[in-house]
Design a protein around this motif. Structure first.
Motif, PDB file in Angstrom:
ATOM      1  N   PRO A  71       7.616  68.741  81.037  1.00 44.49           N
ATOM      2  CA  PRO A  71       6.736  67.644  80.640  1.00 44.49           C
ATOM      3  C   PRO A  71       5.365  67.694  81.313  1.00 44.49           C
ATOM      4  O   PRO A  71       4.386  67.242  80.745  1.00 44.49           O
ATOM      5  CB  PRO A  71       7.509  66.393  81.033  1.00 44.49           C
ATOM      6  CG  PRO A  71       8.523  66.837  82.029  1.00 44.49           C
ATOM      7  CD  PRO A  71       8.770  68.293  81.793  1.00 44.49           C
ATOM      8  N   CYS A  74       2.545  69.692  79.762  1.00 41.55           N
ATOM      9  CA  CYS A  74       3.252  69.655  78.484  1.00 41.55           C
ATOM     10  C   CYS A  74       3.395  71.092  77.984  1.00 41.55           C
ATOM     11  O   CYS A  74       2.424  71.712  77.574  1.00 41.55           O
ATOM     12  CB  CYS A  74       2.444  68.816  77.500  1.00 41.55           C
ATOM     13  SG  CYS A  74       3.139  68.767  75.853  1.00 41.55           S
ATOM     14  N   ARG A 141       5.940  63.958  76.144  1.00 39.94           N
ATOM     15  CA  ARG A 141       6.486  63.099  77.188  1.00 39.94           C
ATOM     16  C   ARG A 141       7.601  62.195  76.699  1.00 39.94           C
ATOM     17  O   ARG A 141       8.232  61.527  77.479  1.00 39.94           O
ATOM     18  CB  ARG A 141       5.356  62.255  77.772  1.00 39.94           C
ATOM     19  CG  ARG A 141       4.339  63.102  78.497  1.00 39.94           C
ATOM     20  CD  ARG A 141       3.329  62.247  79.214  1.00 39.94           C
ATOM     21  NE  ARG A 141       2.319  63.107  79.777  1.00 39.94           N
ATOM     22  CZ  ARG A 141       1.082  63.198  79.328  1.00 39.94           C
ATOM     23  NH1 ARG A 141       0.687  62.485  78.311  1.00 39.94           N
ATOM     24  NH2 ARG A 141       0.229  64.013  79.897  1.00 39.94           N
TER      25      ARG A 141
END
Length: 142
Positions: A71, A74, A141
Motif C-alpha cells: 500500500p 501504492c 489503499r
C-alpha cells in the motif's frame, strides 16, 4: 490476497503447467486485485503475463508466481520463478519477428524490474514492481 494483507504475498504453484495456463493466471490475479483502479490492474496483468510467458518460453518452465500488494508506496510486486539461471535481456527493437517485445513492455510499465539467481535450485526469479498512478492511489489503499 485481500486489500488489507499488506506485504503478505499470494502465490500459485506453477510446476507442471505451461503457457496454456496464462489466461487462468490472469483471472486469478484480476480477482485478487479487483479493487485496484482499472489502469493499474491492467498494467499488473500485462506485466504478469509477459514475465510468466518468458518463464515458460525461455526459462525452462515456470515454478511459482507470487503477487505482493504494497500500500505504501501504492505498488504490486510480481515474482515469477523459473528453471533457468540465465537472466532475461531486452532484445533490440525492430524487425518483423514475432515476439521479442515483451520485456520492452515490462520495462515501460514498471517502476523497477530485474532478476536474481537461485543457485541452490538452479533457477531464477524475475520480479517487477508496478506502481499506481497518482490518480489511482486511493484505490490502492482500499
Amino acid at each position: 490476497m485481500a486489500p488489507n494483507d499488506g506485504d503478505r504475498p499470494a502465490s500459485v504453484d506453477l510446476h507442471g503447467t505451461d503457457s496454456t495456463h496464462l489466461a487462468s493466471l490472469r483471472r486469478w490475479a484480476a480477482g485478487l486485485l479487483s479493487d485496484l483502479g482499472e489502469p493499474h490492474r491492467e498494467d499488473v496483468l500485462l506485466v504478469l503475463t509477459e514475465i510468466a510467458q518468458n518463464a515458460y518460453q525461455h526459462g525452462g518452465g515456470a515454478r511459482w508466481l507470487r503477487l505482493t500488494r504494497l500500500p505504501e508506496p501504492c505498488e504490486v510486486r510480481i515474482d515469477v520463478e523459473d528453471n533457468s539461471v540465465v537472466p532475461p535481456r531486452i532484445r533490440p527493437p525492430g524487425g518483423t519477428a514475432f515476439g521479442g517485445r515483451g520485456l520492452h513492455l515490462v520495462d515501460t510499465l514498471t517502476t523497477a524490474w530485474g532478476s536474481r539467481e537461485d543457485a541452490p535450485s538452479n533457477g531464477k526469479t524475475v520480479w517487477a514492481r508496478v506502481g499506481c498512478e497518482l490518480s489511482h492511489q486511493e484505490a490502492c489503499r482500499r
